[in-house]
Design a protein around this motif. Structure first.
Motif, PDB file in Angstrom:
ATOM      1  N   ARG A 133     128.495  54.796  70.141  1.00  2.00           N
ATOM      2  CA  ARG A 133     129.402  55.933  70.043  1.00  2.00           C
ATOM      3  C   ARG A 133     130.570  55.618  69.111  1.00  2.00           C
ATOM      4  O   ARG A 133     130.984  56.446  68.301  1.00  2.00           O
ATOM      5  CB  ARG A 133     129.914  56.315  71.428  1.00  2.00           C
ATOM      6  CG  ARG A 133     130.668  57.629  71.495  1.00  2.00           C
ATOM      7  CD  ARG A 133     131.116  57.950  72.919  1.00  2.00           C
ATOM      8  NE  ARG A 133     129.992  57.922  73.838  1.00  2.00           N
ATOM      9  CZ  ARG A 133     129.818  56.999  74.793  1.00  2.00           C
ATOM     10  NH1 ARG A 133     130.689  56.018  74.926  1.00  2.00           N
ATOM     11  NH2 ARG A 133     128.784  57.048  75.590  1.00  2.00           N
ATOM     12  N   SER A 134     131.098  54.404  69.218  1.00  2.00           N
ATOM     13  CA  SER A 134     132.209  54.007  68.355  1.00  2.00           C
ATOM     14  C   SER A 134     131.776  53.856  66.907  1.00  2.00           C
ATOM     15  O   SER A 134     132.474  54.302  65.987  1.00  2.00           O
ATOM     16  CB  SER A 134     132.800  52.686  68.859  1.00  2.00           C
ATOM     17  OG  SER A 134     133.816  52.221  68.001  1.00  2.00           O
ATOM     18  N   LEU A 135     130.603  53.273  66.678  1.00  2.00           N
ATOM     19  CA  LEU A 135     130.119  53.035  65.316  1.00  2.00           C
ATOM     20  C   LEU A 135     129.692  54.317  64.620  1.00  2.00           C
ATOM     21  O   LEU A 135     130.014  54.537  63.449  1.00  2.00           O
ATOM     22  CB  LEU A 135     128.942  52.061  65.349  1.00  2.00           C
ATOM     23  CG  LEU A 135     129.263  50.579  65.335  1.00  2.00           C
ATOM     24  CD1 LEU A 135     128.015  49.765  65.649  1.00  2.00           C
ATOM     25  CD2 LEU A 135     129.843  50.156  63.996  1.00  2.00           C
ATOM     26  N   SER A 136     128.950  55.155  65.324  1.00  2.00           N
ATOM     27  CA  SER A 136     128.365  56.345  64.702  1.00  2.00           C
ATOM     28  C   SER A 136     129.234  57.583  64.839  1.00  2.00           C
ATOM     29  O   SER A 136     128.956  58.604  64.206  1.00  2.00           O
ATOM     30  CB  SER A 136     126.994  56.637  65.306  1.00  2.00           C
ATOM     31  OG  SER A 136     127.117  57.069  66.651  1.00  2.00           O
ATOM     32  N   GLN A 137     130.256  57.498  65.701  1.00  2.00           N
ATOM     33  CA  GLN A 137     131.138  58.628  65.994  1.00  2.00           C
ATOM     34  C   GLN A 137     130.368  59.825  66.546  1.00  2.00           C
ATOM     35  O   GLN A 137     130.763  60.973  66.384  1.00  2.00           O
ATOM     36  CB  GLN A 137     131.957  59.019  64.757  1.00  2.00           C
ATOM     37  CG  GLN A 137     132.751  57.854  64.174  1.00  2.00           C
ATOM     38  CD  GLN A 137     133.610  58.248  63.011  1.00  2.00           C
ATOM     39  OE1 GLN A 137     134.646  58.880  63.199  1.00  2.00           O
ATOM     40  NE2 GLN A 137     133.196  57.886  61.800  1.00  2.00           N
TER      41      GLN A 137
END
Length: 343
Positions: A133-137
């Protein structure tokens, strides 16, 4: 090498063509698309499937025998299996593959296989939903895992998982990802974080080098054996003590420019001969203006024979290395984005 294959100024043949079918993507990975807004290619400029097929024929007449469909996210292009079917029927095309982020893969995998797609590579940077979630937004990790799980039942083999390895981000998951790959089954390829296109937050401090990856995996598994050189393949392959394999694409610290045989065609027909190239060749306009097969062939031949790109090697020589393209330049020229030209 085929008798009619062409070579560049470093005697590198043209064998591998990456075709972007769309610049759109349903993720916003921070190492690729970290900005809030983007300039998208006008839809009227995108090559039709018939135009892609025609240009592929021209490239194949000059030595290309491997095609990879990319994006953006290629599965956002409507009716993609139709293009796969057109390409898979071409005599002499030895390998037809696709790279996807996997989000939509489960819904399309059977149609792609039926259309003749040969192989699938799925991008997976973490096994943790919170990191994804943090990497791909985006909150799509479960869909990616579902997509990966759908590949083998659909009849695909030779599947690969691409992981961009970043220090302090996912570097504690190297062995976990290899173990996950066994279950798919798929060979994991770790990719050094590159300073190309939309990697505007790139820093050398985030690069996890091939040497460090091997050191960490050796500490975990024991002795690791390099496998025989595969020629122009971007990944160096290695075997673990039990014989299972993985790869490392070390474009940042140990570039493979000397054997690079690949080029990229954007969704609107711009042809780039290096991932770091800032200028490409417009093939769409001559095609739409009625250029003959031989005229297109001559245009491509001339550009390739003049090719002397060694972008990754040139970048390695820079002492104070910063992100390759600033944000303002990317907004002025979307062809410099990796999601446009197909990384």
């Amino acid at each position: 090498m085929p008798a009619d294959a062409i070579v560049d100024r470093y005697r590198r043949p043209m064998r591998n063509l990456r075709i972007s079918v769309t610049d759109r993507c349903n993720l916003r990975c921070r190492y690729c698309m970290p900005e809030a807004e983007y300039v998208w290619l006008p839809r009227r400029d995108l090559l039709t499937f018939e135009e892609v097929s025609t240009l592929t024929d021209v490239f194949m007449s000059l030595g290309v025998d491997k095609v990879r469909l990319t994006g953006g996210e290629p599965l956002l292009r409507r009716e993609l299996p139709e293009l796969v079917s057109m390409l898979s029927r071409k005599p002499g095309l030895r390998d037809l593959a696709m790279t996807t982020n996997g989000v939509l893969l489960a819904d399309h995998v059977e149609a792609l296989r039926a259309a003749g797609l040969g192989r699938v590579t799925v991008s997976l940077d973490t096994l943790r939903a919170d990191r994804s979630r943090s990497l791909s937004q985006r909150n799509s990790h479960a869909a990616v895992l579902e997509g990966i799980a759908s590949v083998a039942p659909a009849g695909f083999t030779g599947t690969k998982i691409d992981t961009v390895a970043m220090r302090g981000v996912n570097d504690d998951e190297l062995a976990d990802l290899i173990e996950f790959g066994r279950t798919v089954p798929a060979e994991v390829r770790f990719i050094e974080y590159m300073d190309v296109g939309g990697a505007t937050n790139w820093s050398k401090d985030l690069v996890l080098s091939r040497a460090e990856m091997l050191s960490r995996l050796t500490d975990h598994y024991g002795p690791i054996t390099p496998l025989a050189d595969t020629g122009a393949a971007p990944a160096d392959r290695f075997a673990l003590p039990d014989g299972s394999t993985f790869g490392i694409v070390s474009s940042t610290t140990q570039p493979f420019c000397a054997t690079c045989d690949r080029s990229r065609l954007t969704a609107d027909g711009m042809w780039f001969r290096c991932l770091y190239a800032v200028e490409g060749t417009n093939l769409r306009d001559p095609l739409r203006d009625g250029a003959s097969f031989e005229e297109l062939r001559a245009l491509i031949t001339g550009r390739w024979e003049a090719r002397e790109d060694r972008g990754a090697v040139d970048r390695l020589a820079e002492r104070d290395r910063m992100p390759f393209i600033p944000v303002a330049t990317l907004k002025a020229n979307p062809h410099l984005e990796m999601h446009t030209r197909g990384g």
